[in-house]
Every structure is written in structure tokens, then in C-alpha cells.
Scaffold this motif. Structure first.
Motif, PDB file in Angstrom:
ATOM      1  N   GLU A 175       0.263  -2.536  -7.181  1.00  0.00           N
ATOM      2  CA  GLU A 175      -1.177  -2.643  -7.457  1.00  0.00           C
ATOM      3  C   GLU A 175      -1.933  -3.643  -6.575  1.00  0.00           C
ATOM      4  OE1 GLU A 175      -2.597  -0.575  -9.844  1.00  0.00           O
ATOM      5  OE2 GLU A 175      -0.624   0.294 -10.192  1.00  0.00           O
ATOM      6  N   THR A 176      -1.248  -4.302  -5.619  1.00  0.00           N
ATOM      7  CA  THR A 176      -1.895  -5.261  -4.718  1.00  0.00           C
ATOM      8  C   THR A 176      -1.983  -4.644  -3.325  1.00  0.00           C
ATOM      9  OG1 THR A 176      -0.992  -7.129  -5.951  1.00  0.00           O
ATOM     10  CG2 THR A 176      -1.728  -7.563  -3.707  1.00  0.00           C
ATOM     11  N   THR A 177      -3.170  -4.685  -2.720  1.00  0.00           N
ATOM     12  CA  THR A 177      -3.338  -4.143  -1.372  1.00  0.00           C
ATOM     13  C   THR A 177      -2.559  -5.000  -0.384  1.00  0.00           C
ATOM     14  OG1 THR A 177      -5.523  -3.287  -1.920  1.00  0.00           O
ATOM     15  CG2 THR A 177      -4.999  -3.515   0.421  1.00  0.00           C
ATOM     16  N   VAL A 178      -1.624  -4.364   0.338  1.00  0.00           N
ATOM     17  CA  VAL A 178      -0.824  -5.080   1.335  1.00  0.00           C
ATOM     18  C   VAL A 178      -1.230  -4.698   2.756  1.00  0.00           C
ATOM     19  CG1 VAL A 178       1.153  -5.493  -0.181  1.00  0.00           C
ATOM     20  CG2 VAL A 178       1.073  -3.394   1.194  1.00  0.00           C
ATOM     21  N   ALA A 179      -1.986  -3.577   2.892  1.00  0.00           N
ATOM     22  CA  ALA A 179      -2.434  -3.155   4.222  1.00  0.00           C
ATOM     23  C   ALA A 179      -3.592  -2.175   4.090  1.00  0.00           C
ATOM     24  CB  ALA A 179      -1.298  -2.503   5.001  1.00  0.00           C
TER      25      ALA A 179
END
Length: 161
Positions: free
Chosen positions: A113-117
């Protein structure tokens, strides 16, 4: 860190050059010529294999496995969807999803759920050119390989299912 992933147009097999935000070559991806299904090698500039990408054959929808040191680290499957591309990404690095617009020219890669790219494809370029912004350096090689796999699934003519 930001990268530019460019597919070479006039080459035998798939070839990508990956430059960093300063225009320096950082990685190279090359496809194995005359093979059944796509097989690509992500390499550093010294030619060391970082990630091997292999398309699984005889699937209704495209499926790829990513290997590091001959060990599978992720499986990427295109899921059936009417409106926008959807992917199932099983990885030893965590749970990843891809979220983007209808044509998948702009999308985000999320881990738990966390934007990594964030990835952006140029609309009017002669070859496939992606901008890749990586927010977690330890995932860089994996995210570069994943972006190439998504390109292969969405835009490679042999994957038109």
C-alpha cells in the motif's frame, strides 16, 4: 533516484538501456535471441547479471518469473480485466501492486500500500521510453526489472492476448 528506460528500436531481440538522472548508463537489459518466449537479462555496466526475466509459455495471459542468482524472487501475471490492465505480483520482497491510468502510460508501483515508484511512458516517442522514479534505493534493480516486464506484457507484440 530517477531513471530513463529506453528500448532500442533497431536491434535483434529486446534491448533496453537504463540511464540515471544524470544521463549516465547504469543498467542494460538484453533479450535472448531465438528463444521461445521472452527471456531477458538485467545487467550492470560490467556485464554482471543482476536479474533474469523469463516468460512462462502456454498461459492464457502473460506471466513472467524474475530470478536472482538462479533463484525465483517474483512472479508477475497479467490478470483478466476489461477496463485497465491489472497485475498479480508475488514476490519474496513483499506484496506489490500496480495502479495506473487506462492505457497504463502512467502508473505507480506500490509495496504493501506504499508507493515505491512512479513510472511514466512518453506518448509520442519512436521507441518505448519510460521515466522511473524510485523512492527506495534497495528496490532499484527489482523495480527496473518489473518496469521492463510490464512493458513486455503491455506492448510486446508477442503478448497480445
Amino acid at each position: 533516484m530517477r531513471f530513463q528506460i529506453r528500448e532500442k528500436v533497431f536491434s535483434i531481440g529486446d534491448k533496453f538501456t537504463i540511464k540515471d538522472q544524470f544521463g549516465e548508463d547504469r543498467y542494460f537489459a538484453r533479450g535472448k535471441v531465438f528463444s521461445l518466449g521472452n527471456k531477458l537479462y538485467l545487467e550492470d555496466m560490467q556485464g554482471n547479471e543482476l536479474i533474469y526475466i523469463e516468460q512462462k509459455l502456454l498461459r492464457l495471459l502473460p506471466e513472467y518469473t524474475l530470478y536472482k542468482s538462479d533463484r525465483p524472487i517474483a512472479k508477475v501475471k497479467r490478470k483478466f480485466s476489461l477496463l485497465r490492465p491489472k497485475f498479480e505480483i508475488e514476490s519474496e520482497l513483499g506484496n506489490f501492486t500496480v495502479s495506473g491510468n487506462y492505457m497504463a502510460h502512467e502508473f505507480s508501483i506500490l509495496k504493501d500500500e506504499t508507493t515505491v515508484a512512479k513510472v511514466s511512458k512518453k506518448w509520442f516517442s519512436f521507441s518505448d521510453v519510460y521515466g522511473l522514479e524510485v523512492y527506495y534505493d534497495e528496490l532499484t534493480e527489482f523495480l527496473v526489472a518489473l518496469t521492463i516486464v510490464i512493458d513486455q506484457i503491455l506492448y510486446d507484440k508477442s503478448n497480445r492476448n
